[in-house]
Design an enzyme around this catalytic site. Structure first.
Site, PDB file in Angstrom:
ATOM      1  N   LEU A  27      -8.860   5.563  -6.293  1.00 50.15           N
ATOM      2  CA  LEU A  27      -8.431   5.140  -5.137  1.00 50.15           C
ATOM      3  C   LEU A  27      -7.053   4.354  -5.281  1.00 50.15           C
ATOM      4  O   LEU A  27      -6.973   3.517  -6.180  1.00 50.15           O
ATOM      5  CB  LEU A  27      -9.361   4.211  -4.406  1.00 50.15           C
ATOM      6  N   ASP A  28      -6.331   4.594  -4.427  1.00 47.45           N
ATOM      7  CA  ASP A  28      -4.814   3.613  -4.456  1.00 47.45           C
ATOM      8  C   ASP A  28      -5.464   2.090  -4.429  1.00 47.45           C
ATOM      9  O   ASP A  28      -6.444   1.764  -3.638  1.00 47.45           O
ATOM     10  CB  ASP A  28      -4.223   3.889  -3.460  1.00 47.45           C
ATOM     11  N   LYS A  29      -4.592   1.451  -5.117  1.00 47.95           N
ATOM     12  CA  LYS A  29      -4.712  -0.264  -5.250  1.00 47.95           C
ATOM     13  C   LYS A  29      -4.994  -0.676  -3.728  1.00 47.95           C
ATOM     14  O   LYS A  29      -5.925  -1.460  -3.244  1.00 47.95           O
ATOM     15  CB  LYS A  29      -3.684  -0.862  -5.841  1.00 47.95           C
ATOM     16  N   ARG A  58      -1.597   9.753   2.492  1.00 44.27           N
ATOM     17  CA  ARG A  58      -0.604   9.305   2.908  1.00 44.27           C
ATOM     18  C   ARG A  58       0.600  10.243   3.238  1.00 44.27           C
ATOM     19  O   ARG A  58       1.378  10.157   4.395  1.00 44.27           O
ATOM     20  CB  ARG A  58      -0.191   8.078   2.027  1.00 44.27           C
TER      21      ARG A  58
END
Length: 245
Positions: free
Chosen positions: A61-63, A162
């Site tokens: 998962l992205d930060k 995104r």
């Protein structure tokens, strides 16, 4: 009160599922090797109970994304979960708040994606050199000039949701890489807001993307598992405020 970094929502001898807060890395970062990492935090906690405990990452998962992430706890479960992810047998559902409204309730993007495509390490649309990519979307709720969207990434490219939403003209709010990155303030939403702009805090200042649910079969027992994670406070507040517009 100190912010809670994560909550364990499922755990057995083979795997652990965590609902993580935004701002926490899930694995090593090439830019900051000393930054707090969920995998190391979990491993240290497990080692206090089990001397041989080890965490095996199976996806990322992205930060700045909140929500659900799975870790395997042994090599056998790790191998099977990796295979299930590779063969698209694990359903991941994300919720995002985007700028703009889609023209259809159900839509998708198949734009090919080139990972690490520029100096900012963004994922770019590249129909010649990019990799096949597919994200399916549904409109959950119109929020004035914004939208609450469900995203189902069929492939697993870095920053896929995104990049695809930016390409569709629906950038996720507060996205510093694919949108304008600006925090959301009530004063910018409500014309008759009468608060003190110098004291005002943003409703949300991080990427408005949440890993909402997971559906898959347990790697060992093959029992069906369905897990959901409630929105964190900032995203719930954002949706609530936008619903009033």
């Amino acid at each position: 009160m100190k912010k809670k970094l994560y909550e364990i929502v499922y755990e057995d001898k083979d795997l652990i599922i965590v609902n993580k807060s935004a701002g926490l890395l899930v694995t090593a970062d090439r830019w900051d090797s000393e930054a707090p990492r969920l995998d190391k935090i979990l491993e240290e906690a497990l080692l206090k109970k089990e001397p041989e405990a080890k965490i095996y990452p199976v996806h990322r998962l992205d930060k700045e994304t909140s929500g659900l992430i799975i870790y395997a706890l042994n090599a056998e479960a790790h191998k099977i979960l990796n295979d299930d992810f590779q063969n698209r047998r694990i359903e991941k559902i994300y919720h995002a708040v985007s700028a703009g409204c889609p023209r259809e309730e159900n839509f998708k993007s198949e734009a090919r994606l080139k990972i690490d495509g520029d100096k900012m390490h963004r994922t770019l649309i590249d129909e010649k050199k990019g990799k096949d990519s597919l994200t399916e979307f549904s409109l959950l709720k119109k929020l004035g000039r914004f939208s609450l969207l469900e995203a189902r990434p069929i492939t697993g490219r870095t920053h896929q949701i995104r990049a695809h939403l930016k390409h569709l003209g629906l950038p996720i709010l507060c996205d510093s890489l694919y949108g304008n990155g600006e925090p959301v303030y009530i004063s910018a939403l409500k014309k008759n807001w009468r608060g003190d702009k110098y004291e005002e805090r943003p409703i949300i200042s991080r990427l408005a993307l949440h890993a909402h649910s997971l559906k898959f079969f347990h790697p060992i027992s093959r029992e069906k598992i369905e897990i959901k994670a409630d929105y964190p406070k900032d995203m719930a507040s954002l949706i609530n405020q936008l619903s009033k517009l």
